[in-house]
Enzyme design. Sequence first.
Site, mmCIF file in Angstrom:
data_model
loop_
_atom_site.group_PDB
_atom_site.id
_atom_site.type_symbol
_atom_site.label_atom_id
_atom_site.label_comp_id
_atom_site.label_asym_id
_atom_site.label_seq_id
_atom_site.Cartn_x
_atom_site.Cartn_y
_atom_site.Cartn_z
ATOM 1 C CG HIS A 185 -3.138 -30.071 -18.579
ATOM 2 N ND1 HIS A 185 -3.120 -28.727 -18.873
ATOM 3 C CD2 HIS A 185 -4.087 -30.606 -19.399
ATOM 4 C CE1 HIS A 185 -4.023 -28.458 -19.800
ATOM 5 N NE2 HIS A 185 -4.618 -29.582 -20.160
ATOM 6 C CG ASP B 159 -5.010 -28.713 -25.856
ATOM 7 O OD1 ASP B 159 -4.896 -29.775 -25.201
ATOM 8 O OD2 ASP B 159 -5.694 -27.752 -25.483
HETATM 9 ZN ZN ZN Z 1 -6.586 -30.004 -21.047
HETATM 10 ZN ZN ZN Z 2 -6.585 -27.338 -23.353
#
Ligand code: ZN
Ligand code: ZN
Length: 289
Positions: A72, A76
Amino acid sequence: MQLARSVVRAVSVEVTLLGTGSPLPSPDRAGPATLVRAGDATLLVDSGRAVVMRLAAAGVLPVGLSAVLLTHLHSDHITDLNDVITTQWVMAGAPTPLPVYGPPGTRQVVDGVLAMLTLDQQYRIAHHADLEDPPAVEVAEVQPGETFTVGAANISVHETDHRPVAPTVGYRIEHEGAIAALAGDTVPCPGLDELCAGAHLYVQTVIRSDLVRAIPSARLQDILDYHSTVDQAAQTAARAGVQTLVLTHYVPPLVPGQEDEWRAIAAAHFPGEIVLGDDLTTVRAGAPA
Ligand SMILES: [Zn+2]
Ligand SMILES: [Zn+2]
């Protein structure tokens, strides 16, 4: 700092936790990223903070990657994709496409990364006589239900649930009968069960809900409703009948010495092997040794 730990079996698929951290900064834990070696395929799943350093520690340079797979597009998980792309481009002796698979939106992210690096590309192309072309990134936006191959690795895409972040996917990577299920951030859901069913290795990003609840930050409390807790990851592992549960993306950061405490929470729900640890922890799957 001890970085490496191995659980050894006869090998068809090998998983290395490159980064076991999360958005929360940690001096010892790189951002979310996992290396999967499957036959001749060297796959990078997600591309978080300091991923290129950890790849180097695992003996892989970006130019050695067969493909990048994104679960996704949360920052991060993609923040050092720029470093992977640039280092692969600069170190390749000849124009070498870098395949990047990810959910819809991946093309927008890659286009943005390349746009950010436009000046750098101009500097380097002007300076190096043998460098004529910008990075060749081949984006493939994938949907749940799709399958593809990278070298000898067979990969299927499965829907996960990290709403309101959507779409998000997990990757089931098979080689010589060994199966690694790579889930990104997700709560338990039918697609996750499908991803993990009968897998030898199930890698799940997790949070400790008991510890997160104790942190007096309203913004941090928001993460409770869209990640698997350690308990939920273990319940998914048990339901799916996986052989080994591999926990990563520890929120809050796993303090060395507390591994057994985290493992015990999972063991209350899952009878199989439970692996967690520092960056570069490596797990191998294949025929029983
Ligand atoms: Zn996430
Ligand atoms: Zn994450």
